[in-house]
Design a protein around this motif. Structure first.
Motif, PDB file in Angstrom:
ATOM      1  N   THR A 139       0.839  -1.206   0.000  1.00 25.89           N
ATOM      2  CA  THR A 139       0.000   0.000   0.000  1.00 25.89           C
ATOM      3  C   THR A 139       0.869   1.249   0.000  1.00 25.89           C
ATOM      4  O   THR A 139       0.546   2.252  -0.657  1.00 25.89           O
ATOM      5  CB  THR A 139      -0.929   0.003   1.226  1.00 25.89           C
ATOM      6  OG1 THR A 139      -1.750  -1.177   1.207  1.00 25.89           O
ATOM      7  CG2 THR A 139      -1.824   1.231   1.228  1.00 25.89           C
ATOM      8  N   ARG A 140       1.976   1.189   0.715  1.00 28.85           N
ATOM      9  CA  ARG A 140       2.894   2.333   0.772  1.00 28.85           C
ATOM     10  C   ARG A 140       3.411   2.697  -0.611  1.00 28.85           C
ATOM     11  O   ARG A 140       3.567   3.889  -0.929  1.00 28.85           O
ATOM     12  CB  ARG A 140       4.066   1.992   1.701  1.00 28.85           C
ATOM     13  CG  ARG A 140       5.131   3.071   1.791  1.00 28.85           C
ATOM     14  CD  ARG A 140       6.174   2.713   2.841  1.00 28.85           C
ATOM     15  NE  ARG A 140       7.206   3.742   2.915  1.00 28.85           N
ATOM     16  CZ  ARG A 140       8.416   3.630   2.369  1.00 28.85           C
ATOM     17  NH1 ARG A 140       8.769   2.514   1.738  1.00 28.85           N
ATOM     18  NH2 ARG A 140       9.285   4.624   2.476  1.00 28.85           N
ATOM     19  N   ILE A 141       3.663   1.702  -1.443  1.00 27.73           N
ATOM     20  CA  ILE A 141       4.181   1.976  -2.782  1.00 27.73           C
ATOM     21  C   ILE A 141       3.162   2.747  -3.625  1.00 27.73           C
ATOM     22  O   ILE A 141       3.520   3.663  -4.369  1.00 27.73           O
ATOM     23  CB  ILE A 141       4.580   0.660  -3.489  1.00 27.73           C
ATOM     24  CG1 ILE A 141       5.796   0.037  -2.782  1.00 27.73           C
ATOM     25  CG2 ILE A 141       4.897   0.901  -4.964  1.00 27.73           C
ATOM     26  CD1 ILE A 141       6.208  -1.308  -3.323  1.00 27.73           C
ATOM     27  N   GLY A 159      -8.739  -1.889  -6.757  1.00 24.51           N
ATOM     28  CA  GLY A 159      -8.906  -0.869  -5.721  1.00 24.51           C
ATOM     29  C   GLY A 159      -7.779   0.132  -5.605  1.00 24.51           C
ATOM     30  O   GLY A 159      -7.886   1.082  -4.820  1.00 24.51           O
ATOM     31  N   VAL A 160      -6.704  -0.029  -6.364  1.00 24.11           N
ATOM     32  CA  VAL A 160      -5.582   0.913  -6.271  1.00 24.11           C
ATOM     33  C   VAL A 160      -6.005   2.305  -6.728  1.00 24.11           C
ATOM     34  O   VAL A 160      -5.702   3.312  -6.069  1.00 24.11           O
ATOM     35  CB  VAL A 160      -4.374   0.407  -7.094  1.00 24.11           C
ATOM     36  CG1 VAL A 160      -3.361   1.538  -7.318  1.00 24.11           C
ATOM     37  CG2 VAL A 160      -3.687  -0.746  -6.375  1.00 24.11           C
ATOM     38  N   LYS A 170      -8.397   2.245   1.897  1.00 23.24           N
ATOM     39  CA  LYS A 170      -7.460   1.142   1.750  1.00 23.24           C
ATOM     40  C   LYS A 170      -7.613   0.551   0.350  1.00 23.24           C
ATOM     41  O   LYS A 170      -8.594   0.829  -0.356  1.00 23.24           O
ATOM     42  CB  LYS A 170      -7.709   0.063   2.814  1.00 23.24           C
ATOM     43  CG  LYS A 170      -9.079  -0.586   2.736  1.00 23.24           C
ATOM     44  CD  LYS A 170      -9.235  -1.621   3.850  1.00 23.24           C
ATOM     45  CE  LYS A 170     -10.616  -2.282   3.795  1.00 23.24           C
ATOM     46  NZ  LYS A 170     -10.773  -3.294   4.872  1.00 23.24           N
ATOM     47  N   VAL A 171      -6.646  -0.268  -0.036  1.00 26.00           N
ATOM     48  CA  VAL A 171      -6.688  -0.928  -1.340  1.00 26.00           C
ATOM     49  C   VAL A 171      -7.460  -2.234  -1.175  1.00 26.00           C
ATOM     50  O   VAL A 171      -7.008  -3.147  -0.474  1.00 26.00           O
ATOM     51  CB  VAL A 171      -5.275  -1.210  -1.875  1.00 26.00           C
ATOM     52  CG1 VAL A 171      -5.350  -1.949  -3.207  1.00 26.00           C
ATOM     53  CG2 VAL A 171      -4.489   0.094  -2.023  1.00 26.00           C
ATOM     54  N   SER A 172      -8.615  -2.326  -1.818  1.00 27.61           N
ATOM     55  CA  SER A 172      -9.478  -3.501  -1.635  1.00 27.61           C
ATOM     56  C   SER A 172      -8.841  -4.786  -2.132  1.00 27.61           C
ATOM     57  O   SER A 172      -9.174  -5.879  -1.658  1.00 27.61           O
ATOM     58  CB  SER A 172     -10.812  -3.280  -2.350  1.00 27.61           C
ATOM     59  OG  SER A 172     -10.620  -3.086  -3.747  1.00 27.61           O
TER      60      SER A 172
END
Length: 555
Positions: A139-141, A159-160, A170-172
């Motif tokens: 997720t940090r990337i 989700g990004v 958040k990324v699903s």
């Protein structure tokens, strides 16, 4: 089935690479001979005796970063892969093998990837690695606040886009199934996804350390790799030390790793001869090449020549006049004498490039016509572009500081002078240079690309899709909507002949547009002291130093 297909692709790569070889240098026989000698000697040395000592390596420039989220160069990656691990990694044969993930599964449609983590992995700060750490790292990337140059690696994860646009917290597509199981959901198939996870950028980082150090995390990296970070004196030395609790058979053999930053290759070679560094690869002073290649000479037990999955090139900023004109770019392509560069400046150890994809890469087309040295044709094209008397003014040819790069730049400068194109040479240190290229502050520039993973997607999509303009890899700021569509199609196709044929079609279209002057396909002169064992340099890169050990007499 999808997983099996990727394995077949990797096997195909290895077979192709072995078939290419390197004319005039019987490296394979030499390596087999050395392997037998080491094996015989290994039998006399116990495992306990292998522990200890400091490996003294060389970096040709100060690493721009030690944060996996921001690494875009081989110098940074060389250090990063010793500090960090990802879910998977490459072995010496460029096969994907487990790392933090002990196993994984993929659905038949290629959209759902499930990774089962090892339960005995710890960060260098002592914290256990769990599914939450994996999700945090990925997720940090893609987090816009991180401004990672490699955010595009996860663009196919569900989700990004919503997360990046602030429509989700958040990324699903990143899901924790339980403490040691992670599921990644893609919105569309991406054939080389597993290879992407083996890149240094996909390393698992310590959330606690990132929060503690913030923007200075690069100066205080904390990972799970075989060595933990100790110190970094910029433009001088990076020091790592063994990680006692490394999950792969305990600590590595070495006590320490010291990477000395030595930009000048003559100085570096002198340091190697004197024994103050134990390894030197590429960038060998031209006056020493014949000496190190002598099969009966003093470096016979130190030397090998490794073919690389890489291409050395000159790029044009295609958005700046007059290089926004394809005929101008083609003219300059015909004006550069690659044969002389390969045979004289590189001592016949490299092959002149006729295209973008190097030999050994799946999809490499040996029949691609490319551009041969033809000054008459170059002048004709320049005249057709509206410049019968050459280009007006003076243009910048930029390169990062290196005597070997300088010699090539001077040779190109002479070629272009004959065409009626005046260029001034500008050189800077690597960190400053890559920042300049990222921003498009160039006209003509020198770069090389070594594959992050053995798939043509890593060359053609990364380096030429318009979405990657600038720091994403498309440093030429090349844009062709038809090429974009074909690249998007190819990366979603199942491995096989049809997919590789499409990549060959794409490569031809790009070569016709000429955003690059491909100069030569990489090979690397590798010098390693005979008392160093287990040092492995693959067609992509040197592996991490986990299995490297020194003769007891040199510890």
């Amino acid at each position: 089935m999808f997983k099996k297909s990727i394995s077949l692709l990797l096997i195909l790569f290895v077979v192709l690479f072995a078939a290419v070889g390197c004319g005039g240098n019987d490296v394979n026989k030499k390596e087999a001979k050395n392997g037998e000698q080491v094996k015989e000697k290994d039998q006399k040395i116990t495992k306990k005796e292998k522990y200890g000592g400091t490996f003294k390596g060389r970096l040709a420039s100060d690493p721009p970063t030690l944060d996996p989220a921001h690494a875009t160069d081989t110098t940074s990656s060389r250090v990063i892969r010793n500090i960090f691990d990802g879910l998977v990694q490459y072995n010496k044969d460029l096969e994907i093998v487990p790392a933090i993930a002990k196993s994984w599964d993929v659905s038949k449609d290629g959209l759902t990837w499930t990774f089962n983590l090892r339960k005995d992995v710890t960060f260098h700060n002592g914290n256990k690695v769990t599914a939450e750490d994996v999700i945090y790292s990925f997720t940090r990337i893609v987090d816009p606040d991180t401004m990672s140059e490699r955010a595009g690696l996860f663009e196919d994860v569900k989700g990004v886009e919503a997360y990046q646009n602030g429509k989700a917290d958040k990324v699903s597509g990143f899901k924790k199934i339980d403490k040691y199981t992670v599921r990644i959901q893609l919105k569309r198939p991406f054939t080389p996804f597993l290879q992407v996870l083996a890149m240094e950028n996909a390393s698992i980082v310590s959330k606690e350390a990132v929060k503690k150090y913030g923007d200075q995390f690069s100066q205080h990296p904390v990972g799970t790799g075989p060595f933990k970070f100790t110190s970094w004196k910029h433009d001088s030395k990076v020091v790592l030390e063994k990680f006692e609790d490394y999950y792969v058979d305990g600590r590595p053999y070495l006590d320490k790793v010291e990477y000395k930053v030595i930009a000048d290759n003559t100085t570096a070679f002198a340091s190697y001869e004197q024994g103050s560094i134990y390894q030197m690869d590429s960038d060998i002073p031209s006056g020493q090449v014949e000496r190190i290649m002598d099969p009966n000479g003093e470096f016979a037990d130190d030397y090998s020549l490794v073919n690389r999955l890489g291409t050395y090139y000159l790029g044009f900023n295609t958005q700046k006049a007059p290089f926004d004109n394809p005929k101008v770019r083609k003219a300059l392509n015909y004006a550069v004498n690659r044969q002389v560069i390969a045979q004289v400046l590189r001592h016949g150890t490299v092959k002149p490039a006729q295209g973008i994809l190097p030999p050994g890469m799946p999809g490499y087309n040996p029949d691609l016509e490319g551009y041969t040295f033809n000054m008459k044709k170059a002048k004709k094209l320049l005249a057709e572009a509206g410049y019968p008397n050459g280009l007006p003014g003076t243009y910048e040819l930029a390169y990062n500081t290196s005597k070997s790069h300088q010699k090539i730049a001077v040779a190109v400068q002479r070629n272009l002078k004959e065409l009626g194109v005046d260029v001034k040479l500008v050189n800077t240190d690597w960190g400053t240079y890559i920042n300049k290229v990222d921003k498009g502050d160039t006209q003509i520039f020198r770069l090389g690309w070594i594959a992050d993973y053995p798939d043509p997607d890593n060359f053609l999509y990364v380096l030429f899709h318009s979405d990657n303009a600038g720091s994403g890899g498309n440093y030429s700021f090349y844009k062709n909507p038809a090429v974009d569509k074909l690249l998007e199609k190819a990366r979603r196709m199942k491995p096989g002949k049809e997919r590789l044929e499409l990549y060959q079609k794409i490569e031809k279209k790009i070569m016709d547009d000429a955003p690059w002057i491909p100069v030569y396909y990489y090979s690397t002169h590798v010098l390693v002291k005979p008392f160093v064992h287990g040092y492995t340099f693959t067609p992509q890169t040197p592996l991490e130093l986990t299995d490297v050990w020194l003769d007891p007499s040199h510890q």
